[in-house]
Design a protein around this motif. Structure first.
Motif, PDB file in Angstrom:
ATOM      1  N   LYS A   1      20.339  -5.293  24.050  1.00 11.01           N
ATOM      2  CA  LYS A   1      19.939  -5.321  25.423  1.00 11.01           C
ATOM      3  C   LYS A   1      21.056  -4.664  26.036  1.00 11.01           C
ATOM      4  CE  LYS A   1      16.578  -8.676  25.883  1.00 11.01           C
ATOM      5  NZ  LYS A   1      16.063  -9.852  26.466  1.00 11.01           N
ATOM      6  N   ALA A   2      22.318  -4.761  25.615  1.00 12.51           N
ATOM      7  CA  ALA A   2      23.573  -4.336  26.301  1.00 12.51           C
ATOM      8  C   ALA A   2      23.730  -2.732  25.929  1.00 12.51           C
ATOM      9  CB  ALA A   2      24.699  -5.115  25.756  1.00 12.51           C
ATOM     10  N   LEU A   3      23.172  -2.418  24.770  1.00  7.36           N
ATOM     11  CA  LEU A   3      23.399  -1.007  24.662  1.00  7.36           C
ATOM     12  C   LEU A   3      22.436   0.156  25.363  1.00  7.36           C
ATOM     13  CD1 LEU A   3      23.076  -1.370  20.807  1.00  7.36           C
ATOM     14  CD2 LEU A   3      24.915  -0.446  21.986  1.00  7.36           C
ATOM     15  N   ASP A   4      23.341   1.351  25.735  1.00  8.58           N
ATOM     16  CA  ASP A   4      22.657   2.267  26.413  1.00  8.58           C
ATOM     17  C   ASP A   4      22.488   3.600  25.077  1.00  8.58           C
ATOM     18  OD1 ASP A   4      22.110   4.739  27.455  1.00  8.58           O
ATOM     19  OD2 ASP A   4      23.039   4.243  29.438  1.00  8.58           O
ATOM     20  N   ILE A   5      21.157   3.679  24.813  1.00 12.74           N
ATOM     21  CA  ILE A   5      20.818   4.610  23.799  1.00 12.74           C
ATOM     22  C   ILE A   5      21.328   6.020  24.046  1.00 12.74           C
ATOM     23  CG2 ILE A   5      19.000   5.809  22.574  1.00 12.74           C
ATOM     24  CD1 ILE A   5      17.440   2.916  22.645  1.00 12.74           C
ATOM     25  N   ALA A   6      21.349   6.334  25.167  1.00 13.16           N
ATOM     26  CA  ALA A   6      21.602   7.858  25.593  1.00 13.16           C
ATOM     27  C   ALA A   6      23.289   7.875  25.532  1.00 13.16           C
ATOM     28  CB  ALA A   6      21.337   8.107  27.093  1.00 13.16           C
ATOM     29  N   ASP A   7      24.037   6.912  25.726  1.00 10.73           N
ATOM     30  CA  ASP A   7      25.391   6.827  25.432  1.00 10.73           C
ATOM     31  C   ASP A   7      25.837   6.863  24.218  1.00 10.73           C
ATOM     32  OD1 ASP A   7      26.118   6.921  28.137  1.00 10.73           O
ATOM     33  OD2 ASP A   7      27.173   4.912  28.190  1.00 10.73           O
ATOM     34  N   VAL A   8      25.111   6.144  23.248  1.00 11.68           N
ATOM     35  CA  VAL A   8      25.410   6.219  21.885  1.00 11.68           C
ATOM     36  C   VAL A   8      24.982   7.182  21.267  1.00 11.68           C
ATOM     37  CG1 VAL A   8      24.481   4.990  19.516  1.00 11.68           C
ATOM     38  CG2 VAL A   8      25.194   3.544  21.777  1.00 11.68           C
ATOM     39  N   ALA A   9      23.852   7.877  21.661  1.00  8.61           N
ATOM     40  CA  ALA A   9      23.500   9.005  21.062  1.00  8.61           C
ATOM     41  C   ALA A   9      24.557  10.442  21.482  1.00  8.61           C
ATOM     42  CB  ALA A   9      22.298   9.599  21.388  1.00  8.61           C
ATOM     43  N   ALA A  10      24.816  10.299  22.614  1.00  8.84           N
ATOM     44  CA  ALA A  10      25.882  11.199  23.037  1.00  8.84           C
ATOM     45  C   ALA A  10      27.146  11.346  22.212  1.00  8.84           C
ATOM     46  CB  ALA A  10      26.058  11.251  24.493  1.00  8.84           C
ATOM     47  N   TYR A  11      27.598  10.188  22.082  1.00  8.07           N
ATOM     48  CA  TYR A  11      28.761   9.901  21.272  1.00  8.07           C
ATOM     49  C   TYR A  11      28.599  10.584  20.027  1.00  8.07           C
ATOM     50  CZ  TYR A  11      32.488   7.823  18.596  1.00  8.07           C
ATOM     51  OH  TYR A  11      33.703   7.486  17.597  1.00  8.07           O
ATOM     52  N   ALA A  12      27.556  10.198  19.175  1.00  5.26           N
ATOM     53  CA  ALA A  12      27.267  10.650  17.632  1.00  5.26           C
ATOM     54  C   ALA A  12      26.966  12.358  17.661  1.00  5.26           C
ATOM     55  CB  ALA A  12      25.777  10.064  17.171  1.00  5.26           C
ATOM     56  N   LEU A  13      26.473  12.741  18.991  1.00  4.80           N
ATOM     57  CA  LEU A  13      26.102  14.242  18.789  1.00  4.80           C
ATOM     58  C   LEU A  13      27.480  15.020  19.114  1.00  4.80           C
ATOM     59  CD1 LEU A  13      22.750  14.164  21.162  1.00  4.80           C
ATOM     60  CD2 LEU A  13      22.877  15.003  18.652  1.00  4.80           C
ATOM     61  N   ASN A  14      28.059  14.482  19.806  1.00  3.50           N
ATOM     62  CA  ASN A  14      29.578  15.078  20.002  1.00  3.50           C
ATOM     63  C   ASN A  14      30.352  15.229  18.421  1.00  3.50           C
ATOM     64  OD1 ASN A  14      29.312  15.775  22.712  1.00  3.50           O
ATOM     65  ND2 ASN A  14      30.089  13.820  23.541  1.00  3.50           N
ATOM     66  N   ARG A  15      29.927  14.570  17.619  1.00  2.00           N
ATOM     67  CA  ARG A  15      30.561  14.427  16.371  1.00  2.00           C
ATOM     68  C   ARG A  15      29.998  15.092  15.230  1.00  2.00           C
ATOM     69  NH1 ARG A  15      32.120  11.247  20.142  1.00  2.00           N
ATOM     70  NH2 ARG A  15      34.100  10.509  20.183  1.00  2.00           N
ATOM     71  N   LEU A  16      28.675  15.678  15.599  1.00  2.00           N
ATOM     72  CA  LEU A  16      27.909  16.346  14.640  1.00  2.00           C
ATOM     73  C   LEU A  16      27.482  17.913  15.028  1.00  2.00           C
ATOM     74  CD1 LEU A  16      25.131  13.322  14.464  1.00  2.00           C
ATOM     75  CD2 LEU A  16      26.793  13.999  12.515  1.00  2.00           C
ATOM     76  N   PRO A  17      27.268  18.644  13.998  1.00  2.94           N
ATOM     77  CA  PRO A  17      27.022  19.815  14.259  1.00  2.94           C
ATOM     78  C   PRO A  17      25.784  19.983  14.967  1.00  2.94           C
ATOM     79  CG  PRO A  17      26.409  19.425  12.022  1.00  2.94           C
ATOM     80  CD  PRO A  17      27.160  18.214  12.522  1.00  2.94           C
ATOM     81  N   PRO A  18      25.437  20.998  15.849  1.00  5.51           N
ATOM     82  CA  PRO A  18      24.183  21.263  16.504  1.00  5.51           C
ATOM     83  C   PRO A  18      23.264  22.083  15.535  1.00  5.51           C
ATOM     84  CG  PRO A  18      25.969  22.699  17.166  1.00  5.51           C
ATOM     85  CD  PRO A  18      26.404  21.919  16.422  1.00  5.51           C
ATOM     86  N   LEU A  19      21.869  21.876  15.771  1.00  5.53           N
ATOM     87  CA  LEU A  19      20.772  22.368  14.817  1.00  5.53           C
ATOM     88  C   LEU A  19      19.947  23.104  15.637  1.00  5.53           C
ATOM     89  CD1 LEU A  19      20.534  19.705  11.974  1.00  5.53           C
ATOM     90  CD2 LEU A  19      21.927  21.703  11.795  1.00  5.53           C
ATOM     91  N   TYR A  20      20.159  24.107  16.247  1.00  4.92           N
ATOM     92  CA  TYR A  20      19.069  24.804  17.152  1.00  4.92           C
ATOM     93  C   TYR A  20      18.074  25.644  16.456  1.00  4.92           C
ATOM     94  CZ  TYR A  20      22.405  23.694  21.029  1.00  4.92           C
ATOM     95  OH  TYR A  20      23.091  23.065  21.844  1.00  4.92           O
ATOM     96  N   ALA A  21      16.911  25.552  17.241  1.00  5.65           N
ATOM     97  CA  ALA A  21      15.740  26.187  16.564  1.00  5.65           C
ATOM     98  C   ALA A  21      14.899  26.783  17.880  1.00  5.65           C
ATOM     99  CB  ALA A  21      14.798  25.405  15.864  1.00  5.65           C
ATOM    100  N   THR A  22      14.388  27.875  17.365  1.00  8.25           N
ATOM    101  CA  THR A  22      13.491  28.665  18.515  1.00  8.25           C
ATOM    102  C   THR A  22      12.233  28.599  18.330  1.00  8.25           C
ATOM    103  OG1 THR A  22      13.777  30.862  17.630  1.00  8.25           O
ATOM    104  CG2 THR A  22      15.400  30.030  19.198  1.00  8.25           C
TER     105      THR A  22
END
Length: 173
Positions: free
Chosen positions: A87-108
């Motif tokens: 309940k204390a977690l903010d999923i968006a904050d956690v995901a943003a932390y992880a995404l800042n440390r992972l390579p992007p995988l863009y697709a069109t």
């Protein structure tokens, strides 16, 4: 940036970017009354859009497949925590932390997205898991900041509502 400057830039470039569009919207919403010059600039922009002199760029012509993979992983890991911690977690904050440390995988395209998902499953799953885990740990260890201004300014929601919204965003149909 003023409406007139944005319109001038759009006319010069031939494009109205999502950022420019958002700024015009923000100015219009925050102003109690627009000036004659601002109305004139908006009319000029509308005429240019209708005439094809300015093209409004779509908000998104691509996706970052890594976002959906990280959100799914974070939700999986959060669901394994006890209720008080989750309940204390903010999923968006956690995901943003992880995404800042992972390579992007863009697709069109759907085919490109499928390729990126398979590639991530084969090559990056362990790294996604590790960075999501680290994001949860960091989030639980840090002090809460009471006067934060989140991007989406939502009313505080419990974890299930957050997960439901994220799933709706990332799950087609």
């Amino acid at each position: 940036m003023s409406i007139q400057m944005i319109v001038h830039q759009a006319l010069q470039d031939g494009y109205l970017t999502p950022t420019m569009e958002a700024e015009v919207g923000r100015i219009c919403e925050s102003a109690s009354e627009l000036s004659l010059e601002e109305y004139t600039a908006l009319d000029q922009l509308m005429a240019a859009l209708l005439a094809g002199q300015v093209v409004a760029m779509p908000h998104k012509q691509f996706i970052n497949v890594m976002e959906e993979l990280v959100v799914t992983e974070v939700i999986t890991q959060v669901s394994e925590l006890d209720d008080e911690q989750s309940k204390a977690l903010d999923i968006a904050d956690v995901a943003a932390y992880a995404l800042n440390r992972l390579p992007p995988l863009y697709a069109t395209s759907e085919e490109g997205a499928h390729y990126q998902r398979e590639r991530a499953q084969n090559e990056l799953h362990a790294l996604i898991h590790k960075q999501s885990q680290e994001g949860i740990k960091r989030f639980l260890d840090r002090p809460q900041l009471p006067d934060r201004n989140p991007l989406d300014l939502p009313v505080r929601k419990d974890l299930l509502e957050q997960m439901n919204e994220l799933l709706k965003t990332y799950a087609p149909d």
